[in-house]
Motif scaffolding. Sequence first.
Motif, short mmCIF file in Angstrom:
data_model
loop_
_atom_site.label_atom_id
_atom_site.label_comp_id
_atom_site.label_asym_id
_atom_site.label_seq_id
_atom_site.Cartn_x
_atom_site.Cartn_y
_atom_site.Cartn_z
N VAL A 258 50.19 56.74 42.90
CA VAL A 258 49.04 56.16 42.77
C VAL A 258 48.25 56.46 44.12
O VAL A 258 49.02 56.44 45.25
N ASN A 259 47.17 56.61 44.18
CA ASN A 259 46.32 57.13 45.29
C ASN A 259 44.92 56.42 45.45
O ASN A 259 44.49 55.98 44.37
N ASP A 260 44.13 56.79 46.14
CA ASP A 260 42.70 56.30 46.29
C ASP A 260 41.61 56.48 45.06
O ASP A 260 40.50 56.50 45.05
N GLU A 261 42.22 57.85 44.22
CA GLU A 261 41.33 58.14 43.18
C GLU A 261 41.99 57.53 41.84
O GLU A 261 41.05 57.48 40.73
N THR A 262 43.32 57.22 41.83
CA THR A 262 43.72 56.43 40.54
C THR A 262 43.43 54.96 40.50
O THR A 262 43.04 54.39 39.48
N GLY A 263 43.77 54.33 41.60
CA GLY A 263 43.87 52.87 41.38
C GLY A 263 45.40 52.50 40.78
O GLY A 263 45.95 53.36 40.22
N PHE A 264 45.47 51.29 40.29
CA PHE A 264 46.52 50.92 39.62
C PHE A 264 46.34 49.55 38.74
O PHE A 264 45.27 48.96 39.01
N THR A 265 47.04 49.16 37.99
CA THR A 265 46.82 48.00 36.99
C THR A 265 48.37 47.46 36.72
O THR A 265 49.48 48.26 36.28
N PHE A 266 48.70 46.30 37.30
CA PHE A 266 50.18 45.42 36.94
C PHE A 266 49.60 44.54 35.80
O PHE A 266 48.92 43.79 36.03
N SER A 267 50.82 44.41 34.91
CA SER A 267 50.54 43.71 33.61
C SER A 267 51.57 43.08 33.39
O SER A 267 52.79 43.48 33.61
N ALA A 268 51.80 41.72 32.85
CA ALA A 268 53.06 40.98 32.73
C ALA A 268 52.88 39.67 31.82
O ALA A 268 51.64 39.09 32.04
N TRP A 269 53.65 39.23 31.08
CA TRP A 269 53.74 37.98 30.78
C TRP A 269 54.28 37.05 31.35
O TRP A 269 55.50 37.37 31.89
N VAL A 270 53.72 35.85 32.08
CA VAL A 270 54.38 35.13 32.94
C VAL A 270 54.66 33.63 32.53
O VAL A 270 53.43 33.16 32.05
N TYR A 271 55.56 32.96 32.88
CA TYR A 271 56.02 31.72 32.47
C TYR A 271 56.33 31.14 33.91
O TYR A 271 57.22 31.32 34.40
N ILE A 272 55.30 30.25 34.37
CA ILE A 272 55.60 29.75 35.69
C ILE A 272 56.42 28.31 35.65
O ILE A 272 55.90 27.43 34.82
N LYS A 273 57.38 28.02 36.20
CA LYS A 273 58.14 26.83 36.39
C LYS A 273 57.72 26.10 37.73
O LYS A 273 57.10 26.80 38.56
N GLU A 274 58.14 24.91 37.96
CA GLU A 274 58.02 24.31 39.11
C GLU A 274 58.68 24.89 40.22
O GLU A 274 59.67 25.28 40.34
N GLY A 275 57.84 25.19 41.19
CA GLY A 275 58.38 26.03 42.42
C GLY A 275 58.79 25.34 43.63
O GLY A 275 58.55 23.96 43.73
N THR A 276 58.79 25.92 44.78
CA THR A 276 59.11 25.31 45.98
C THR A 276 58.12 25.65 47.03
O THR A 276 58.15 24.98 48.06
N SER A 277 57.27 26.84 46.73
CA SER A 277 56.43 27.23 47.76
C SER A 277 55.20 28.09 46.96
O SER A 277 55.44 28.91 45.87
N ALA A 278 53.91 27.80 47.52
CA ALA A 278 52.94 28.67 46.87
C ALA A 278 53.07 30.20 47.46
O ALA A 278 52.33 31.01 46.80
#
Length: 324
Positions: free
Chosen positions: A61-81
């Motif tokens: 990854v560098n200043d010419e490529t950029g990047f992309t993160f992808s995921a399926w996410v299931y959020i449960k009740e948490g303790t902190s933002a």
Amino acid sequence: MLDKNLILNLPLDGKIQDNLGTETKWVGSEDVQFASVQGRQGLSFNGNGYLQLANDLLKTVNDETGFTFSAWVYIKEGTSAWERIFDFGSGEGKPSVFFTRNFRATLSGFGDLVADGSKRYTENQWVHLTYVYTPTDKARNSSAGGRVYIDGELVGDGLINQTTSGLFGKLKLWTALFEEEGHYTHNYLGHSQYDADADFNGILSDVSLYNTNLDERDILSLMAQTLGDEDIINIAKNRDLDLGLHVISDDLDLKSSLFGGLVDVEYTSSNPDVLGHDGRIMEVVSPEHVSLSVALKRGAINLVETFDFTVLPKEIPGYKIKVK
């Protein structure tokens, strides 16, 4: 293009190993646990463990490529933002890019540069999350920065224009670190660079990382890879099928496909002499009622929705406003 630029592929469907052979390690007080919720399996993060990724994960990854993160996410009740979905950096207090449980992405190190998708925050439901970083490309791009997509829809735009020179300069400093040794060597799923921050409480599935900035069509194709045809049609209907006001005097803009071209659409008017199958209004001398049948098709699945319209002559306003 998607496969060519893939640098991390974690299905998390019963194992934590990366399909590309990249090093992964579970760190926690309990053993690895997987969970199946609402028909999807993923790695369970219960606030007491995280996944450590390779220290050279971002080497391409560098200043010419950029990047992309992808995921399926299931959020449960948490303790902190501040719970992290991912955090790529080099340790506490050093430049990093991180994504918190409330769908807020931050480029940190030269002042926080944020892409905030928190308006789409939801718990106890699977969502498809994508973070796209568009690079400055050695300042050749007129704008750069991060964007947050939820279920293929842009919900947090952190792009910075070159005309905002101060912020764009900070972005250039941040991106330049990709090409310097010793940076972005502490890379985590579910864990922060800061020990004081709580670990993530939720489930992750189908995590991918690309050394390019994907566009919306790519994101929708990626999202569709683990969905059935009926699911894709239902998402397209709820997300993209908007025919506007149902009292009309102007032609309708009817799209031949939805969801990035993955769902075909056909329209049938109950009275084509008034409203054509293509959405054009014919010569109308008095208000007319017309039903428009919309067929959404993908594979062997066919879903039909019906919309009712009152078609008015062009010289008659659709609504009147009374001012008292």
